[in-house]
Design a protein around this motif. Structure first.
Motif, PDB file in Angstrom:
ATOM      1  N   TYR A 176       0.854  -1.179   0.000  1.00 39.36           N
ATOM      2  CA  TYR A 176       0.000   0.000   0.000  1.00 39.36           C
ATOM      3  C   TYR A 176       0.893   1.233   0.000  1.00 39.36           C
ATOM      4  CZ  TYR A 176      -3.863  -3.086   0.995  1.00 39.36           C
ATOM      5  OH  TYR A 176      -4.807  -4.087   0.913  1.00 39.36           O
ATOM      6  N   SER A 203       1.222   5.219   0.183  1.00 40.38           N
ATOM      7  CA  SER A 203       0.494   6.405   0.663  1.00 40.38           C
ATOM      8  C   SER A 203       0.537   7.494  -0.399  1.00 40.38           C
ATOM      9  CB  SER A 203       1.108   6.922   1.956  1.00 40.38           C
ATOM     10  OG  SER A 203       0.935   5.985   2.986  1.00 40.38           O
ATOM     11  N   THR A 204      -0.625   7.987  -0.762  1.00 41.38           N
ATOM     12  CA  THR A 204      -0.717   8.989  -1.823  1.00 41.38           C
ATOM     13  C   THR A 204      -0.429  10.397  -1.285  1.00 41.38           C
ATOM     14  OG1 THR A 204      -3.098   9.205  -1.441  1.00 41.38           O
ATOM     15  CG2 THR A 204      -2.394   7.636  -3.140  1.00 41.38           C
ATOM     16  N   LYS A 259      -0.835  14.381  -0.378  1.00 36.51           N
ATOM     17  CA  LYS A 259      -1.907  15.205   0.189  1.00 36.51           C
ATOM     18  C   LYS A 259      -2.779  15.753  -0.943  1.00 36.51           C
ATOM     19  CE  LYS A 259      -2.699  19.144   3.168  1.00 36.51           C
ATOM     20  NZ  LYS A 259      -2.098  20.210   3.966  1.00 36.51           N
ATOM     21  N   PRO A 278      -6.490   7.645   0.055  1.00 39.89           N
ATOM     22  CA  PRO A 278      -5.246   7.675   0.835  1.00 39.89           C
ATOM     23  C   PRO A 278      -4.179   6.675   0.400  1.00 39.89           C
ATOM     24  CG  PRO A 278      -7.037   6.743   2.137  1.00 39.89           C
ATOM     25  CD  PRO A 278      -7.635   7.218   0.850  1.00 39.89           C
ATOM     26  N   PHE A 279      -4.590   5.614  -0.329  1.00 38.49           N
ATOM     27  CA  PHE A 279      -3.615   4.587  -0.683  1.00 38.49           C
ATOM     28  C   PHE A 279      -3.765   4.118  -2.124  1.00 38.49           C
ATOM     29  CE2 PHE A 279      -4.678   3.958   3.817  1.00 38.49           C
ATOM     30  CZ  PHE A 279      -3.441   4.177   4.388  1.00 38.49           C
ATOM     31  N   HIS A 292      -3.060   0.615  -3.905  1.00 37.65           N
ATOM     32  CA  HIS A 292      -2.811  -0.796  -3.599  1.00 37.65           C
ATOM     33  C   HIS A 292      -2.120  -1.429  -4.800  1.00 37.65           C
ATOM     34  CE1 HIS A 292      -4.515  -5.076  -2.970  1.00 37.65           C
ATOM     35  NE2 HIS A 292      -3.367  -4.951  -2.332  1.00 37.65           N
ATOM     36  N   GLN A 347      -8.527   2.118   2.532  1.00 35.73           N
ATOM     37  CA  GLN A 347      -7.940   1.494   3.713  1.00 35.73           C
ATOM     38  C   GLN A 347      -7.077   0.299   3.334  1.00 35.73           C
ATOM     39  OE1 GLN A 347     -11.329   0.530   6.064  1.00 35.73           O
ATOM     40  NE2 GLN A 347     -11.988  -1.151   4.778  1.00 35.73           N
TER      41      GLN A 347
END
Length: 160
Positions: A5, A7-8, A10, A15-16, A18, A34
């Motif tokens: 995963y 994290s992207t 801001k 948010p992720f 995959h 998530q």
């Protein structure tokens, strides 16, 4: 099966990212809210992570990570052709169909595009409607719009 995963940055709509891989390459990239699986990395997910970091930091405009998407022969032809769309540009479904041999392929191209299992890296977000409107993106039009804006504005949004 390997999972990571990422994290992207801001402001990105999810948010992720995959990343899924097998021993032969990346088999899936999608956008999630998530973490649902335990991470297990391999050489392909590690390379993908590195290239995503470079992309989001404005240091990369195409990807070289090994891909191993599952699909029909025609789908794979479409996905390969998507990689020919230059960074920061958009093609219509019709332009993509013509590049594949016939304007009559428009509907089939649209279906193949919607089944792209490796979003962003196979840049299906660069395909728009013939009238210039954003249409059809399995990750959501908010993500498609984000990528097009990001690429158009010269990677002005850096991670961090």
């Amino acid at each position: 099966m390997y999972h990571h995963y990422f994290s992207t940055p801001k402001g990105f709509p999810r948010p992720f990212i995959h990343i899924t891989a097998d021993h032969n390459g990346i088999i899936g990239v999608d956008f999630v809210n998530q973490i649902n699986e335990k991470e297990r990395k391999n050489v392909h997910t590690e390379q993908c992570i590195k290239e995503l970091e470079q992309y989001f930091n404005g240091e990369r405009d195409n990807f070289s990570v090994i891909l191993n998407p599952s699909g029909t022969h025609f789908q794979k032809r479409v996905w390969q052709q998507l990689g020919e769309i230059p960074y920061g540009q958009c093609w219509s479904y019709k332009e993509l169909a013509i590049a594949l041999g016939s304007a009559n392929f428009c509907r089939a191209v649209g279906m193949a595009n919607s089944r792209n299992p490796i979003a962003l890296i196979i840049p299906c977000h660069r395909v728009i409607g013939h009238d210039g409107k954003l249409v059809g993106y399995s990750g959501g039009l908010d993500i498609k719009s984000w990528f097009l804006d990001y690429e158009k504005n010269g990677n002005s949004r850096k991670i961090g």
